[in-house]
Design a protein around this motif. Sequence first.
Motif, PDB file in Angstrom:
ATOM      1  N   ILE A 140     -41.438 -28.050 -21.072  1.00 49.47           N
ATOM      2  CA  ILE A 140     -40.247 -27.254 -21.392  1.00 49.47           C
ATOM      3  C   ILE A 140     -39.360 -27.935 -22.434  1.00 49.47           C
ATOM      4  O   ILE A 140     -38.441 -27.311 -22.940  1.00 49.47           O
ATOM      5  N   ASP A 141     -39.638 -29.195 -22.731  1.00 44.17           N
ATOM      6  CA  ASP A 141     -38.705 -29.890 -23.627  1.00 44.17           C
ATOM      7  C   ASP A 141     -39.396 -30.770 -24.657  1.00 44.17           C
ATOM      8  O   ASP A 141     -39.466 -30.437 -25.845  1.00 44.17           O
ATOM      9  N   SER A 142     -39.973 -31.903 -24.215  1.00 51.60           N
ATOM     10  CA  SER A 142     -40.294 -32.938 -25.196  1.00 51.60           C
ATOM     11  C   SER A 142     -41.422 -32.584 -26.157  1.00 51.60           C
ATOM     12  O   SER A 142     -41.477 -33.119 -27.258  1.00 51.60           O
ATOM     13  N   GLY A 146     -40.359 -31.465 -32.207  1.00 51.66           N
ATOM     14  CA  GLY A 146     -40.695 -32.497 -33.180  1.00 51.66           C
ATOM     15  C   GLY A 146     -39.959 -33.816 -33.070  1.00 51.66           C
ATOM     16  O   GLY A 146     -40.071 -34.653 -33.960  1.00 51.66           O
ATOM     17  N   LYS A 147     -39.210 -34.042 -31.988  1.00 55.81           N
ATOM     18  CA  LYS A 147     -38.613 -35.375 -31.832  1.00 55.81           C
ATOM     19  C   LYS A 147     -39.682 -36.310 -31.293  1.00 55.81           C
ATOM     20  O   LYS A 147     -40.256 -36.040 -30.231  1.00 55.81           O
ATOM     21  N   THR A 148     -39.950 -37.395 -32.020  1.00 55.66           N
ATOM     22  CA  THR A 148     -40.922 -38.394 -31.567  1.00 55.66           C
ATOM     23  C   THR A 148     -40.215 -39.746 -31.557  1.00 55.66           C
ATOM     24  O   THR A 148     -39.298 -39.949 -32.357  1.00 55.66           O
ATOM     25  N   TYR A 220     -35.819 -20.686 -25.627  1.00 52.76           N
ATOM     26  CA  TYR A 220     -34.449 -21.101 -25.965  1.00 52.76           C
ATOM     27  C   TYR A 220     -34.501 -22.278 -26.950  1.00 52.76           C
ATOM     28  O   TYR A 220     -33.806 -22.273 -27.964  1.00 52.76           O
ATOM     29  N   LYS A 221     -35.363 -23.245 -26.653  1.00 54.89           N
ATOM     30  CA  LYS A 221     -35.451 -24.404 -27.549  1.00 54.89           C
ATOM     31  C   LYS A 221     -35.906 -23.967 -28.945  1.00 54.89           C
ATOM     32  O   LYS A 221     -35.424 -24.466 -29.957  1.00 54.89           O
ATOM     33  N   ARG A 222     -36.852 -23.033 -28.999  1.00 54.09           N
ATOM     34  CA  ARG A 222     -37.307 -22.482 -30.297  1.00 54.09           C
ATOM     35  C   ARG A 222     -36.120 -21.970 -31.099  1.00 54.09           C
ATOM     36  O   ARG A 222     -35.944 -22.312 -32.273  1.00 54.09           O
ATOM     37  N   PHE A 230     -33.006 -30.590 -37.607  1.00 55.75           N
ATOM     38  CA  PHE A 230     -32.731 -32.026 -37.698  1.00 55.75           C
ATOM     39  C   PHE A 230     -31.417 -32.433 -37.017  1.00 55.75           C
ATOM     40  O   PHE A 230     -30.826 -33.452 -37.338  1.00 55.75           O
ATOM     41  N   GLU A 231     -30.983 -31.623 -36.084  1.00 53.47           N
ATOM     42  CA  GLU A 231     -29.835 -31.950 -35.219  1.00 53.47           C
ATOM     43  C   GLU A 231     -28.546 -32.221 -36.005  1.00 53.47           C
ATOM     44  O   GLU A 231     -27.846 -33.197 -35.753  1.00 53.47           O
ATOM     45  N   GLY A 232     -28.262 -31.321 -36.937  1.00 57.30           N
ATOM     46  CA  GLY A 232     -26.995 -31.432 -37.664  1.00 57.30           C
ATOM     47  C   GLY A 232     -25.845 -30.879 -36.838  1.00 57.30           C
ATOM     48  O   GLY A 232     -24.702 -31.293 -36.996  1.00 57.30           O
ATOM     49  N   LEU A 234     -26.060 -27.413 -34.077  1.00 55.24           N
ATOM     50  CA  LEU A 234     -26.413 -26.596 -32.902  1.00 55.24           C
ATOM     51  C   LEU A 234     -27.345 -27.311 -31.923  1.00 55.24           C
ATOM     52  O   LEU A 234     -27.213 -27.178 -30.707  1.00 55.24           O
ATOM     53  N   ARG A 235     -28.296 -28.086 -32.449  1.00 48.84           N
ATOM     54  CA  ARG A 235     -29.287 -28.743 -31.576  1.00 48.84           C
ATOM     55  C   ARG A 235     -28.630 -29.690 -30.575  1.00 48.84           C
ATOM     56  O   ARG A 235     -29.213 -30.012 -29.538  1.00 48.84           O
ATOM     57  N   LYS A 236     -27.397 -30.118 -30.912  1.00 45.94           N
ATOM     58  CA  LYS A 236     -26.676 -31.008 -29.977  1.00 45.94           C
ATOM     59  C   LYS A 236     -26.454 -30.321 -28.628  1.00 45.94           C
ATOM     60  O   LYS A 236     -26.248 -30.984 -27.613  1.00 45.94           O
ATOM     61  N   LEU A 237     -26.492 -28.974 -28.619  1.00 46.81           N
ATOM     62  CA  LEU A 237     -26.348 -28.257 -27.339  1.00 46.81           C
ATOM     63  C   LEU A 237     -27.397 -28.711 -26.324  1.00 46.81           C
ATOM     64  O   LEU A 237     -27.148 -28.734 -25.115  1.00 46.81           O
ATOM     65  N   LEU A 238     -28.589 -29.073 -26.846  1.00 43.41           N
ATOM     66  CA  LEU A 238     -29.678 -29.491 -25.950  1.00 43.41           C
ATOM     67  C   LEU A 238     -29.348 -30.809 -25.258  1.00 43.41           C
ATOM     68  O   LEU A 238     -30.051 -31.230 -24.340  1.00 43.41           O
ATOM     69  N   ASN A 239     -28.285 -31.465 -25.720  1.00 42.50           N
ATOM     70  CA  ASN A 239     -27.871 -32.720 -25.091  1.00 42.50           C
ATOM     71  C   ASN A 239     -26.892 -32.498 -23.945  1.00 42.50           C
ATOM     72  O   ASN A 239     -26.296 -33.461 -23.438  1.00 42.50           O
ATOM     73  N   LEU A 240     -26.725 -31.243 -23.528  1.00 42.35           N
ATOM     74  CA  LEU A 240     -25.850 -30.955 -22.391  1.00 42.35           C
ATOM     75  C   LEU A 240     -26.195 -31.870 -21.200  1.00 42.35           C
ATOM     76  O   LEU A 240     -27.357 -31.941 -20.787  1.00 42.35           O
TER      77      LEU A 240
HETATM   78  N1  GLY Z   1     -34.564 -32.961 -26.084  1.00 44.62           N
HETATM   79  C1  GLY Z   1     -33.511 -32.639 -26.986  1.00 44.62           C
HETATM   80  C2  GLY Z   1     -33.995 -32.207 -28.309  1.00 44.62           C
HETATM   81  O1  GLY Z   1     -35.167 -32.004 -28.512  1.00 44.62           O
HETATM   82  O2  GLY Z   1     -33.199 -32.059 -29.207  1.00 44.62           O
END
Ligand code: GLY
Length: 348
Positions: A140-142, A146-148, A220-222, A230-232, A234-240
């Motif tokens: 569901i996440d990792s 593309g975060k490695t 949702y992650k999509r 590249f987490e400028g 909106l993606r920071k929301l995933l850090n809830l």
């Molecule tokens: N697991 C958080 C992200 O992929 O940005």
Amino acid sequence: MTSNAQKIINVKVSKPYDVIIGSGIIENVGKLVSQVVTTKKLALVTDDTVDGLYSQKVINLLKDSGFEVVKFAFLHGECSKNIDTYSKILQFLAENQFTRTDAIIALGGGVVGDMAGFASATYLRGIKYIQIPTTLLAQIDSSVGGKTAIDLPQGKNLVGAFYQPELVICDTDMLKTLPKSIFQDGMGEAVKYSLLDKRVFDLLLTDYDIVDLVYLCVDYKRMVVEKDEFEGGLRKLLNLGHTPAHGIERLSNYTIPHGNAVAMGLKIILKSSLNHGFIDSDLYQNAIKIVEDNVRQTACPYTIEQICNASLTDKKRSGDYITLIMVHGVGDCRPVKIEISNLWGYLD
Ligand code: GLY
Ligand code: NAD
């Protein structure tokens, strides 16, 4: 019961790819991999536990489709997600004369996916890789987005790259062999999604099918990574929940697993959201119930002061500020930039 019914999510980022989700779909691995690589040469990277459960089956299926497969298996667990194992993977690829047109299969949980992904991003300046996630957290996440990364002695995920896979295959049947504690750890991330996306919140209140849970979380992650690869922002929301979670993981010397720490972090954020008047007590109670019903260990053994001090080295920190994600409603989470010196006051 095993069926080959599958759902497909196309992730439209700099290099688009499909996430295929279903029960029993590993049977199609040869055909699916053939569609995204030109090579016949694959390196399967896994850990020793997953190796004992699934490697032979996956390798046989790939060989049936004409692939030549070599395997690298390392000791399971976060303790292996380091420069030493990463270096061994790179040397294994070089010894087996992998070229830029060959590909890596990451078969395992988030540790395998993050490390094989980082090896793929950097070996020969980048070769193709395919994620076959085998934990709930990884499905569901990792494995998506593309975060490695690998860890340093100074902290988790301190070295890494954004590097998208060619394909993600989520066979939910593989989750059946997960120990309950590891499955429930993954539910920490599922509960996080439930506060970000009302579809997941509503699903968790039903007698749901796991395929639907994986599908909605990945969808949702999509949506998020398509808008902010590249987490400028909106993606920071995933850090809830993740800022306190990282402090909790560090304080426990990583004996509290990530998903459990996220669940504890969510409870801290929900309490603070209530205290700041962002949510009412009904929503607070319902959200806390979702966390506690789905995750085994949610009682946090540390004080807010200890957690804030331990969170200060969080890589989400930027200068003297840190961005926290606060809950304003189900499906309505918003960032707030806080001075580091005020973090304890804000959360307590
Ligand atoms: N697991 C958080 C992200 O992929 O940005
Ligand atoms: P993990 O990879 O260590 O897997 C947990 C355990 O489950 C391991 O012992 C593994 O051998 C075992 N296992 C895996 N699949 C199994 C199966 N099907 N049956 C039985 N046992 C199985 O841990 P994880 O929770 O999957 O991932 C955690 C890692 O993911 C952390 O390193 C974290 O930093 C990373 N992560 C990355 C991202 C990202 O976006 N890249 C997001 C969240 C977490």
